[in-house]
Structures are given as C-alpha cells and as structure tokens.
Scaffold this motif. Structure first.
Motif, PDB file in Angstrom:
ATOM      1  N   ALA A   6       0.842  -1.204   0.000  1.00 23.62           N
ATOM      2  CA  ALA A   6       0.000   0.000   0.000  1.00 23.62           C
ATOM      3  C   ALA A   6       0.874   1.249   0.000  1.00 23.62           C
ATOM      4  O   ALA A   6       1.844   1.341   0.751  1.00 23.62           O
ATOM      5  CB  ALA A   6      -0.916   0.001   1.214  1.00 23.62           C
ATOM      6  N   ASP A   7       0.508   2.205  -0.859  1.00 27.85           N
ATOM      7  CA  ASP A   7       1.208   3.494  -0.859  1.00 27.85           C
ATOM      8  C   ASP A   7       0.300   4.537  -0.203  1.00 27.85           C
ATOM      9  O   ASP A   7      -0.782   4.210   0.294  1.00 27.85           O
ATOM     10  CB  ASP A   7       1.616   3.894  -2.282  1.00 27.85           C
ATOM     11  N   ALA A   8       0.747   5.791  -0.192  1.00 25.79           N
ATOM     12  CA  ALA A   8      -0.011   6.856   0.481  1.00 25.79           C
ATOM     13  C   ALA A   8      -1.396   7.040  -0.139  1.00 25.79           C
ATOM     14  O   ALA A   8      -2.371   7.297   0.581  1.00 25.79           O
ATOM     15  CB  ALA A   8       0.773   8.162   0.435  1.00 25.79           C
ATOM     16  N   ILE A   9      -1.493   6.899  -1.451  1.00 29.53           N
ATOM     17  CA  ILE A   9      -2.796   7.057  -2.118  1.00 29.53           C
ATOM     18  C   ILE A   9      -3.719   5.905  -1.732  1.00 29.53           C
ATOM     19  O   ILE A   9      -4.913   6.107  -1.479  1.00 29.53           O
ATOM     20  CB  ILE A   9      -2.626   7.153  -3.649  1.00 29.53           C
ATOM     21  N   ASP A  10      -3.184   4.675  -1.672  1.00 29.88           N
ATOM     22  CA  ASP A  10      -3.989   3.542  -1.216  1.00 29.88           C
ATOM     23  C   ASP A  10      -4.529   3.780   0.188  1.00 29.88           C
ATOM     24  O   ASP A  10      -5.700   3.522   0.460  1.00 29.88           O
ATOM     25  CB  ASP A  10      -3.158   2.250  -1.204  1.00 29.88           C
ATOM     26  N   LEU A  11      -3.678   4.257   1.064  1.00 26.14           N
ATOM     27  CA  LEU A  11      -4.110   4.501   2.446  1.00 26.14           C
ATOM     28  C   LEU A  11      -5.188   5.578   2.515  1.00 26.14           C
ATOM     29  O   LEU A  11      -6.170   5.443   3.252  1.00 26.14           O
ATOM     30  CB  LEU A  11      -2.908   4.875   3.313  1.00 26.14           C
ATOM     31  N   ALA A  12      -5.041   6.642   1.727  1.00 29.42           N
ATOM     32  CA  ALA A  12      -6.054   7.705   1.691  1.00 29.42           C
ATOM     33  C   ALA A  12      -7.367   7.159   1.137  1.00 29.42           C
ATOM     34  O   ALA A  12      -8.451   7.453   1.673  1.00 29.42           O
ATOM     35  CB  ALA A  12      -5.563   8.874   0.848  1.00 29.42           C
ATOM     36  N   CYS A  13      -7.283   6.347   0.089  1.00 28.99           N
ATOM     37  CA  CYS A  13      -8.495   5.769  -0.507  1.00 28.99           C
ATOM     38  C   CYS A  13      -9.162   4.773   0.437  1.00 28.99           C
ATOM     39  O   CYS A  13     -10.382   4.673   0.475  1.00 28.99           O
ATOM     40  CB  CYS A  13      -8.171   5.105  -1.840  1.00 28.99           C
ATOM     41  N   VAL A  78     -10.269  12.896  -0.770  1.00 29.56           N
ATOM     42  CA  VAL A  78     -10.444  11.814  -1.749  1.00 29.56           C
ATOM     43  C   VAL A  78     -11.860  11.842  -2.313  1.00 29.56           C
ATOM     44  O   VAL A  78     -12.069  11.650  -3.507  1.00 29.56           O
ATOM     45  CB  VAL A  78     -10.117  10.432  -1.126  1.00 29.56           C
ATOM     46  N   HIS A  79     -12.845  12.117  -1.463  1.00 29.30           N
ATOM     47  CA  HIS A  79     -14.229  12.174  -1.941  1.00 29.30           C
ATOM     48  C   HIS A  79     -14.421  13.315  -2.946  1.00 29.30           C
ATOM     49  O   HIS A  79     -15.152  13.170  -3.923  1.00 29.30           O
ATOM     50  CB  HIS A  79     -15.211  12.313  -0.785  1.00 29.30           C
ATOM     51  N   GLN A 119      -5.025  -1.502 -14.882  1.00 26.14           N
ATOM     52  CA  GLN A 119      -4.688  -0.289 -15.643  1.00 26.14           C
ATOM     53  C   GLN A 119      -5.636   0.842 -15.275  1.00 26.14           C
ATOM     54  O   GLN A 119      -5.225   1.961 -14.996  1.00 26.14           O
ATOM     55  CB  GLN A 119      -4.740  -0.588 -17.149  1.00 26.14           C
ATOM     56  N   ARG A 120      -6.922   0.549 -15.240  1.00 26.02           N
ATOM     57  CA  ARG A 120      -7.908   1.577 -14.905  1.00 26.02           C
ATOM     58  C   ARG A 120      -7.773   2.029 -13.452  1.00 26.02           C
ATOM     59  O   ARG A 120      -7.940   3.203 -13.152  1.00 26.02           O
ATOM     60  CB  ARG A 120      -9.320   1.061 -15.166  1.00 26.02           C
ATOM     61  N   LEU A 121      -7.443   1.103 -12.557  1.00 22.53           N
ATOM     62  CA  LEU A 121      -7.217   1.476 -11.166  1.00 22.53           C
ATOM     63  C   LEU A 121      -6.017   2.416 -11.070  1.00 22.53           C
ATOM     64  O   LEU A 121      -6.052   3.395 -10.314  1.00 22.53           O
ATOM     65  CB  LEU A 121      -6.987   0.238 -10.291  1.00 22.53           C
ATOM     66  N   GLY A 122      -4.976   2.157 -11.836  1.00 26.27           N
ATOM     67  CA  GLY A 122      -3.808   3.039 -11.852  1.00 26.27           C
ATOM     68  C   GLY A 122      -4.165   4.443 -12.298  1.00 26.27           C
ATOM     69  O   GLY A 122      -3.678   5.428 -11.732  1.00 26.27           O
ATOM     70  N   VAL A 123      -5.036   4.551 -13.304  1.00 28.15           N
ATOM     71  CA  VAL A 123      -5.477   5.864 -13.779  1.00 28.15           C
ATOM     72  C   VAL A 123      -6.283   6.575 -12.683  1.00 28.15           C
ATOM     73  O   VAL A 123      -6.090   7.762 -12.430  1.00 28.15           O
ATOM     74  CB  VAL A 123      -6.297   5.739 -15.086  1.00 28.15           C
ATOM     75  N   ALA A 124      -7.170   5.829 -12.018  1.00 24.14           N
ATOM     76  CA  ALA A 124      -7.982   6.424 -10.946  1.00 24.14           C
ATOM     77  C   ALA A 124      -7.096   6.895  -9.792  1.00 24.14           C
ATOM     78  O   ALA A 124      -7.287   7.995  -9.253  1.00 24.14           O
ATOM     79  CB  ALA A 124      -9.017   5.421 -10.446  1.00 24.14           C
ATOM     80  N   LYS A 125      -6.110   6.090  -9.421  1.00 20.26           N
ATOM     81  CA  LYS A 125      -5.197   6.485  -8.346  1.00 20.26           C
ATOM     82  C   LYS A 125      -4.377   7.707  -8.751  1.00 20.26           C
ATOM     83  O   LYS A 125      -4.134   8.591  -7.932  1.00 20.26           O
ATOM     84  CB  LYS A 125      -4.277   5.326  -7.983  1.00 20.26           C
ATOM     85  N   GLY A 130      -3.122  13.379  -8.217  1.00 16.58           N
ATOM     86  CA  GLY A 130      -3.058  14.730  -8.776  1.00 16.58           C
ATOM     87  C   GLY A 130      -3.952  15.695  -8.024  1.00 16.58           C
ATOM     88  O   GLY A 130      -3.590  16.853  -7.769  1.00 16.58           O
ATOM     89  N   TRP A 131      -5.134  15.234  -7.666  1.00 15.43           N
ATOM     90  CA  TRP A 131      -6.080  16.066  -6.913  1.00 15.43           C
ATOM     91  C   TRP A 131      -5.495  16.447  -5.557  1.00 15.43           C
ATOM     92  O   TRP A 131      -5.557  17.596  -5.131  1.00 15.43           O
ATOM     93  CB  TRP A 131      -7.399  15.318  -6.732  1.00 15.43           C
ATOM     94  N   LEU A 132      -4.933  15.452  -4.860  1.00 14.39           N
ATOM     95  CA  LEU A 132      -4.372  15.713  -3.544  1.00 14.39           C
ATOM     96  C   LEU A 132      -3.143  16.607  -3.622  1.00 14.39           C
ATOM     97  O   LEU A 132      -2.877  17.378  -2.693  1.00 14.39           O
ATOM     98  CB  LEU A 132      -4.021  14.392  -2.841  1.00 14.39           C
ATOM     99  N   ALA A 133      -2.412  16.531  -4.724  1.00 14.80           N
ATOM    100  CA  ALA A 133      -1.209  17.369  -4.876  1.00 14.80           C
ATOM    101  C   ALA A 133      -1.554  18.840  -5.067  1.00 14.80           C
ATOM    102  O   ALA A 133      -0.744  19.709  -4.740  1.00 14.80           O
ATOM    103  CB  ALA A 133      -0.390  16.877  -6.067  1.00 14.80           C
ATOM    104  N   GLN A 134      -2.736  19.125  -5.589  1.00 17.64           N
ATOM    105  CA  GLN A 134      -3.089  20.520  -5.858  1.00 17.64           C
ATOM    106  C   GLN A 134      -3.737  21.219  -4.667  1.00 17.64           C
ATOM    107  O   GLN A 134      -3.991  22.416  -4.734  1.00 17.64           O
ATOM    108  CB  GLN A 134      -3.984  20.618  -7.080  1.00 17.64           C
ATOM    109  N   ILE A 135      -4.018  20.506  -3.594  1.00 20.61           N
ATOM    110  CA  ILE A 135      -4.631  21.169  -2.434  1.00 20.61           C
ATOM    111  C   ILE A 135      -3.614  21.491  -1.374  1.00 20.61           C
ATOM    112  O   ILE A 135      -2.517  21.099  -1.371  1.00 20.61           O
ATOM    113  CB  ILE A 135      -5.768  20.332  -1.812  1.00 20.61           C
TER     114      ILE A 135
END
Length: 135
Positions: A6-13, A78-79, A119-125, A130-135
């Motif tokens: 699990a990476d940071a995005i997995d943990l947030a999700c 994330v929501h 592949q699609r999960l990778g795109v969603a993550k 990207g969303w979390l990086a901009q806040i």
C-alpha cells in the motif's frame, strides 16, 4: 502474484472507503461474505435510491431530512476527487476500495480483464494523487 504494498494514495483511498461503506450501509453484517457483483449492485441501488429521493420521484408524505455526509480530513479530499472524476474511474474506485472481494471477482463484476482492471485502477489512483497534490 503477491499482494501489492500500500502506498499513500492507497491509504487515503482506504480511509475514504471506510467512511463510504458506512454511509452506504455496506458495513451491515449481512454484506460480509458478499460477492463483488452483490457489492456493485448494492452500491448502484443505494445511489439510485438517493437520486430518486432528490429528484422527487418518490414521496412518503412526510418531510425527508438528509444529513450531510461525514467525510473529514483525507477522506473528504479523496471524496472531492471522486466527485470530479469520470464515471468509469468512479466505478473502479468504488469497487476496488469499497467492495470486499477478491480482485478477480471485482474485475469480473465490472466485465473487464484483470489487466484492464489494474490499468484503470492506476489511472484512478493517478487522478486522486493529482487532486491531492493541488490542495
């Protein structure tokens, strides 16, 4: 193939999914051991009921009061990303993190191969990252 770390995005999700399961009523003991297809059906059914209530399709003759969702912190971030993404990416995020089933069953429930699923999960993550990086 072994479990992925699990990476940071997995943990947030996962934080987001825990709240989402509670809000959708999927933490109900009846849903334990449910197949991925049953989870997808339950998610779509719950969301459809919410849509119908807000569209005025049904009326019970009494005032309906809906309390705000209770996402906070990272789960809220994330929501917000989830609400901004395309429907195909929402589906994969819902199924991967909210449903409790083997990945093979989840991919089958979404009518896609395992390779396409990952592949699609990778795109969603990436979208969430990207969303979390901009806040």
């Amino acid at each position: 193939m072994g479990r992925r770390r699990a990476d940071a995005i997995d943990l947030a999700c996962r934080d987001w999914a825990q709240v989402r399961r509670r809000l959708l009523g999927l933490d109900d003991p009846q849903m334990r051991g449910a197949t991925a297809a049953e989870f997808v059906g339950a998610i779509r059914s719950t969301l459809g009921e919410r849509r119908d209530l807000h569209a005025g399709a049904r009326s019970s003759g009494r005032v309906e009061q809906h309390y705000p969702e209770v996402y906070t912190g990272t789960a809220l971030d994330v929501h917000r990303a989830y609400r901004a993404m395309r429907l195909e990416l929402r589906d994969i995020l819902d199924v991967h993190y909210v449903a409790r089933a083997p990945v093979a069953d989840k991919a089958e429930a979404l009518a896609m191969s395992s390779a396409r699923y990952w592949q699609r999960l990778g795109v969603a993550k990436s979208f969430v990252e990207g969303w979390l990086a901009q806040i």
